[in-house]
Design an enzyme around this catalytic site. Structure first.
Site, short mmCIF file in Angstrom:
data_model
loop_
_atom_site.label_atom_id
_atom_site.label_comp_id
_atom_site.label_asym_id
_atom_site.label_seq_id
_atom_site.Cartn_x
_atom_site.Cartn_y
_atom_site.Cartn_z
N SER A 54 0.90 -11.57 -0.74
CA SER A 54 0.85 -12.55 -1.81
C SER A 54 2.34 -12.79 -2.38
O SER A 54 3.03 -12.02 -2.21
CB SER A 54 -0.10 -12.17 -2.93
OG SER A 54 0.07 -13.17 -3.88
N LYS A 102 0.27 -5.56 -2.97
CA LYS A 102 0.65 -6.58 -2.01
C LYS A 102 2.02 -6.52 -1.30
O LYS A 102 2.16 -6.81 -0.15
CB LYS A 102 0.61 -8.06 -2.75
CG LYS A 102 -0.93 -8.48 -2.92
CD LYS A 102 -1.66 -8.49 -1.76
CE LYS A 102 -3.06 -9.33 -1.94
NZ LYS A 102 -4.21 -9.20 -0.57
N TYR A 147 -1.81 -5.96 -8.77
CA TYR A 147 -1.77 -6.87 -7.62
C TYR A 147 -0.60 -7.00 -6.60
O TYR A 147 -0.60 -6.86 -5.57
CB TYR A 147 -2.54 -8.02 -7.85
CG TYR A 147 -2.95 -9.13 -6.65
CD1 TYR A 147 -3.86 -8.85 -5.83
CD2 TYR A 147 -2.12 -10.40 -6.64
CE1 TYR A 147 -4.23 -9.88 -5.15
CE2 TYR A 147 -2.15 -11.33 -5.79
CZ TYR A 147 -3.32 -10.99 -4.93
OH TYR A 147 -3.71 -11.77 -3.90
#
Length: 291
Positions: free
Chosen positions: A141, A158, A154
């Site tokens: 991401s 990622k 997150y």
């Protein structure tokens, strides 16, 4: 770049990006294991694929469960005899600023995104090595590549997937296994409330999935990071600047500070072929006089 007849596993495929990935791969002739936590959700997607003339099998299970991962792979082997493609798509969000985030939520997000992808990749690894063919896609991401407020957990997971990709690509190369990353931008349940409303209409998840063909086909690259959204595709790279060598000693730190513009000068940067390139360059520089 045909994938007709290839066998694919797509995790988290009950909705959103995973659903579009599964439908896209099936539309290109792949046989697809549709995975999601709930069998009913996965079955709906498998039924959609079948209604459009494709071949799919729904398998429920969490990517964090090693036994469930083994079952997914075994289902593919029992049904179609091999596994050619793994798309590690399953994920969750627990967004909060780092000040407000609990370590439990940090661990949970890392567990699903990173450990789940490692578990799934490990589950297919021996099969892909034995058949001298494999394509693995990690879902990274821009939040990992470049950061995003409220997504420390997150983003960490990622970016870690990029590191996993880099090493698996090196280790899998002689076995015909190519490993890449996809960094999608799409409107899904996970991104509702994260992206501005004006952007959501353009970010149909179906506009990301065509990028998979470049990452899993016969002539796929390896160690690529493909950024995709709204039918726009770009590549991200982890680069290394040429840098400088300063004289060792008590003033070395001050020299780095004073020459910082040279340290970060990108004009001669490279994309290293492997991690030890950094050390090789540093050792070579040590043999030269410091400027």
């Amino acid at each position: 770049m045909s994938i007709d007849g290839r066998i694919a596993i797509v995790t988290g495929a009950g909705g959103g990006l995973g659903r579009e990935h599964a439908r896209y791969l099936a539309g290109k002739g792949a046989r697809v294991i549709v995975n999601d936590l709930e069998i009913a959700t996965a079955q709906r997607v498998a039924d959609e694929i079948a209604a459009n003339g494709g071949h799919a099998l729904a398998v429920a299970g969490s990517v964090t469960d090693e036994a469930a991962a083994t079952d997914m792979v075994q289902a593919a082997l029992d049904t179609w005899g091999r596994v050619d493609i793994l798309v590690n798509n399953a994920g969750i969000l627990r967004d909060k600023s780092f000040a407000k985030m609990t370590i439990a939520d940090f661990r949970l997000v890392v567990d699903v995104h990173l450990i789940g992808a490692a578990i799934m990749s490990k589950a297919v690894w021996d099969t892909m090595r034995a058949q001298n063919h494999g394509r693995i896609v990690m879902t990274t991401s821009s939040s990992g590549l470049y950061g995003n407020f409220g997504q420390a957990n997150y983003g960490a997971a990622k970016m870690a997937l990029v590191g996993l990709m880099q090493t698996l690509a090196i280790e899998g190369e002689k076995y015909g296994i190519r490993v890449n990353c996809l960094a999608p931008t799409a409107t899904t349940q996970m991104t509702q409330g994260v992206l501005p409303d004006a952007s959501l209409a353009a970010l149909d998840p179906a506009l990301v999935s065509p990028g998979l063909l470049a990452l899993v086909g016969e002539d796929a690259p390896t160690r690529a990071i493909l950024c995709a959204g709204a039918s726009h595709f770009a590549a991200a790279h982890v680069t290394l600047t040429e840098g400088i060598r300063v004289a060792p000693g008590a003033q070395a730190g001050e020299a780095v500070v004073a020459r910082w513009p040279e340290v970060v000068d990108r004009r001669a940067e490279i994309v290293p072929a492997y991690g030890f390139v950094q050390a090789e360059r540093e050792v070579a520089a040590a043999a030269q006089p410091a400027l």
